[in-house]
Enzyme design. Structure first.
Site, PDB file in Angstrom:
ATOM      1  N   GLY A   1       0.905  -1.034  -0.094  1.00  0.00           N
ATOM      2  CA  GLY A   1      -0.144   0.033  -0.082  1.00  0.00           C
ATOM      3  C   GLY A   1       1.049   1.254   0.104  1.00  0.00           C
TER       4      GLY A   1
ATOM      5  N   GLN B   1      -7.567   0.350   3.556  1.00  0.00           N
ATOM      6  CA  GLN B   1      -8.614  -0.407   4.383  1.00  0.00           C
ATOM      7  C   GLN B   1      -9.900  -0.806   3.819  1.00  0.00           C
ATOM      8  OE1 GLN B   1      -7.904  -1.400   7.388  1.00  0.00           O
ATOM      9  NE2 GLN B   1      -5.880  -0.590   7.643  1.00  0.00           N
TER      10      GLN B   1
ATOM     11  N   SER C   1      -3.592  -3.312  -0.872  1.00  0.00           N
ATOM     12  CA  SER C   1      -2.564  -4.088  -0.248  1.00  0.00           C
ATOM     13  C   SER C   1      -3.061  -5.494   0.133  1.00  0.00           C
ATOM     14  CB  SER C   1      -2.206  -3.230   1.044  1.00  0.00           C
ATOM     15  OG  SER C   1      -1.023  -3.768   1.568  1.00  0.00           O
TER      16      SER C   1
ATOM     17  N   ASN D   1      -7.908   4.066   8.767  1.00  0.00           N
ATOM     18  CA  ASN D   1      -7.558   3.096   9.165  1.00  0.00           C
ATOM     19  C   ASN D   1      -7.740   2.714  11.041  1.00  0.00           C
ATOM     20  OD1 ASN D   1      -5.577   4.964   8.540  1.00  0.00           O
ATOM     21  ND2 ASN D   1      -4.217   4.037   9.771  1.00  0.00           N
TER      22      ASN D   1
ATOM     23  N   CYS E   1       1.129   0.726  11.775  1.00  0.00           N
ATOM     24  CA  CYS E   1       2.104   1.391  10.849  1.00  0.00           C
ATOM     25  C   CYS E   1       2.834   2.462  11.215  1.00  0.00           C
ATOM     26  CB  CYS E   1       1.474   1.750   9.370  1.00  0.00           C
ATOM     27  SG  CYS E   1       0.125   0.625   9.131  1.00  0.00           S
TER      28      CYS E   1
ATOM     29  N   THR F   1      12.286  -6.987 -10.736  1.00  0.00           N
ATOM     30  CA  THR F   1      11.866  -8.159 -11.002  1.00  0.00           C
ATOM     31  C   THR F   1      10.271  -8.126  -9.968  1.00  0.00           C
ATOM     32  OG1 THR F   1      13.734  -8.983 -11.505  1.00  0.00           O
ATOM     33  CG2 THR F   1      11.969 -10.815 -10.537  1.00  0.00           C
TER      34      THR F   1
END
Ligand SMILES: Cc1ncc(COP(=O)(O)O)c(C=O)c1O
Length: 385
Positions: free
Chosen positions: A70, A180, A200, A150, A327, A238
């Protein structure tokens, strides 16, 4: 007993997603950019995940870009839109209670001289649509607003916001932090009429380190990193193939079980709240108690209790919750979200976020309430001495 009530921070991955990750790592470890069969097989798996996610968001597969999560999705969208449109204008609008992966990016541009307007929030965490209408002008290049907060769970009216934005300035882009909201409320990106929308994997029972960005067809973003031009040049590097495939699997299952899982989460949260109210005094409910709140989030202030102390009392007995958003909760600053909705210092200090998933059971909730009650009584006894 272990009771995990911190599902807004991250979720337990589904067994089927874990199996996919293991299988990709053990057997199908080709690089999707390689031209041989193993590379093509890895690419085919990525495209199948992209299709699952596009179907879930009701958009075209070519409008989905995989990222590392996210935070990166918000960065790619916000920086990409600003860098692309900076010659057209220098004004951006956001709200005061966005996640740090939005606010800190915008702060960075503010320090470089762009003008950022931070919309106010009322006590429920709603923005004032009239304020938004007044503020958008011909210099506004971007509006960045989250769909679900959140910490308190408020659902913002993205459809109305998008209508206002496009009416006032058809060239203003609308980015939505949907992290969220994704998997918890309806996120039909065409109906919402957003330009970019981030999501996410680890918030929806997929692996960590993978996420995505919806970019509406014909919306131009300037890439913020350069290299092998993967993801159509928007996100070089990648691909995290096991993560992407595990994410796709978790969404494939969610599509089939969505109604049942959301219903279960609502029941568990209601049961928790009813029991909390009848067992513990001196609480303030900071989340809305209707459909204007996401089904999985509930924020409560325990007056006279420090949230951090309560969190550790609970974890001692196997109950896992959050104070501010996980977070950012290593920082000692008080929650900018609770401050923005006007809570007092005591209410902010005593706030705990409970967040639920379909894995939670009624037995777990009974246990959590019992432990909560004991802990709150104990802490209040000590602090009131
Ligand atoms: C609203 C919101 N935006 C962004 C993020 C960051 O997402 P990620 O952990 O995938 O980087 C979070 C994580 O909690 C969030 O809740």
């Amino acid at each position: 007993m272990k009771v995990y009530l911190d599902n807004s921070s991250t979720t337990r991955p589904r067994d089927e997603a874990i199996d996919e990750v293991i299988s990709m790592m053990k057997y199908e470890y080709g690089n999707p950019s390689s031209l041989h069969r193993m590379g093509l097989e890895a690419e085919r798996k990525i495209e199948s995940s992209r299709k699952n996610i596009a179907d879930f968001l009701k958009c075209n597969k070519s409008e989905i870009f995989f990222t590392s999560g996210g935070t990166e999705s918000n960065n790619i969208a916000i920086q990409g839109l600003i860098n692309k449109n900076i010659k057209r204008g220098n004004h951006i609008i956001t709200s005061k209670f966005e996640h740090s992966s939005v606010l800190k990016v915008l702060k960075h541009y503010e320090n470089k001289g762009l003008k950022i307007t931070y919309l106010d929030l009322n006590a429920h965490g709603m923005i004032d649509l009239e304020q938004l209408k007044e503020i958008i002008n011909e210099n506004t290049i971007l509006v960045s607003i989250m769909m679900v907060n959140n910490e308190i769970g408020t659902v913002l009216p993205i459809e109305s916001i998008s209508q206002i934005v496009k009416q006032k300035n058809k060239d203003t882009n609308l980015h939505v932090d949907g992290i969220q909201a994704f998997g918890k409320i309806e996120t039909d990106v065409k109906k919402l009429k957003v330009d970019t929308f981030s999501f996410s994997s680890h918030k929806v029972h997929g692996p960590k380190g993978v996420g995505g960005l919806y970019v509406k067809k014909d919306i131009a973003l300037e890439p913020i990193s350069f290299g092998g031009s993967q993801e159509n040049g928007l996100r070089s590097g990648t691909e995290n193939v096991p993560g992407i495939v595990g994410f796709g699997k978790s969404i494939q299952i969610l599509k089939e079980t969505y109604d049942k899982e959301i219903q279960h989460i609502k029941e568990v949260k209601n049961y928790f709240l009813t029991n909390l109210k009848s067992n513990i005094e001196g609480i303030k409910i900071n989340s809305l108690q209707d459909d204007r709140c996401a089904p999985h989030i509930l924020n409560i202030s325990f007056i006279g209790v420090r949230g951090e102390v309560l969190l550790h009392y609970l974890e001692d007995k196997g109950v896992y919750v959050s104070t501010a958003s996980a977070c950012s909760s290593h920082g000692k600053k008080k929650s900018h979200v609770l401050e923005a909705i006007g809570l007092s210092d005591a209410e902010i200090e005593g706030a705990i976020r409970f967040s639920f998933s379909h894995y939670n059971t009624i037995e777990e909730i009974d246990y959590a309430i019992e432990i909560l009650k004991e802990s709150v009584i104990d802490i209040r006894k000590i602090t009131m001495r």
